[in-house]
Design a protein around this motif. Structure first.
Motif, PDB file in Angstrom:
ATOM      1  N   TYR A  23       2.706   0.923   4.635  1.00 55.57           N
ATOM      2  CA  TYR A  23       2.963  -0.500   4.410  1.00 55.57           C
ATOM      3  C   TYR A  23       4.030  -0.973   5.390  1.00 55.57           C
ATOM      4  CZ  TYR A  23       0.453   0.320   0.085  1.00 55.57           C
ATOM      5  OH  TYR A  23      -0.507   0.663  -0.833  1.00 55.57           O
ATOM      6  N   LYS A  33      -0.821  -3.456   5.529  1.00 58.10           N
ATOM      7  CA  LYS A  33      -0.971  -2.018   5.338  1.00 58.10           C
ATOM      8  C   LYS A  33      -1.936  -1.459   6.364  1.00 58.10           C
ATOM      9  CE  LYS A  33      -4.744  -2.006   1.978  1.00 58.10           C
ATOM     10  NZ  LYS A  33      -5.170  -1.565   0.668  1.00 58.10           N
ATOM     11  N   LYS A  91       0.336  -5.871  -4.658  1.00 55.18           N
ATOM     12  CA  LYS A  91      -0.798  -5.369  -3.904  1.00 55.18           C
ATOM     13  C   LYS A  91      -1.921  -6.401  -3.740  1.00 55.18           C
ATOM     14  CE  LYS A  91       0.250  -0.617  -4.581  1.00 55.18           C
ATOM     15  NZ  LYS A  91      -0.225   0.722  -4.561  1.00 55.18           N
ATOM     16  N   ILE A  94      -1.382  -8.141  -0.179  1.00 58.60           N
ATOM     17  CA  ILE A  94      -1.249  -7.292   1.007  1.00 58.60           C
ATOM     18  C   ILE A  94      -2.475  -7.460   1.907  1.00 58.60           C
ATOM     19  CG2 ILE A  94      -1.111  -4.912   1.829  1.00 58.60           C
ATOM     20  CD1 ILE A  94       0.494  -4.267  -0.659  1.00 58.60           C
TER      21      ILE A  94
END
Length: 98
Positions: A23, A33, A91, A94
């Motif tokens: 990340y 990521k 998440k 991301i």
């Protein structure tokens, strides 16, 4: 005879994979990521577990935080290690880098 049996069984054994997710956190920008995958042939459990152990115990991996390392058998995660504040990342926001 043993080689013949091994060749007959090998297509039915599971495949192994070590996945490393790195990340990148830069203030003011979305978190990105990068996924690195190392696949092993079917039935190569010993080699996959040794490689996973080397990656997890490496000083480079620990300095590269935040990193998540997974050992997968047939797509199912059996071992997982992470370094850095991965639990705190959202998440859903991301973005993946290719």
């Amino acid at each position: 005879m043993k080689n013949l049996i091994k060749k007959a069984i090998k297509p039915f054994l599971p495949s192994y994979e070590v996945t490393c997710t790195t990340y990148q956190i830069i203030p003011g920008l979305p978190v990105t990521k990068k996924l690195s995958t190392h696949s092993f042939e079917k039935g190569a459990s010993k080699e996959a577990k040794e490689f996973y152990g080397k990656v997890v115990s490496s000083d480079f991996t620990k300095k590269l935080a935040p990193v998540e390392v997974q050992l997968k058998v047939a797509g199912i995660t059996i071992k997982k290690a992470h370094y850095g504040p991965i639990e705190n990342l959202d998440k859903a926001k991301i973005q993946a880098l290719n």
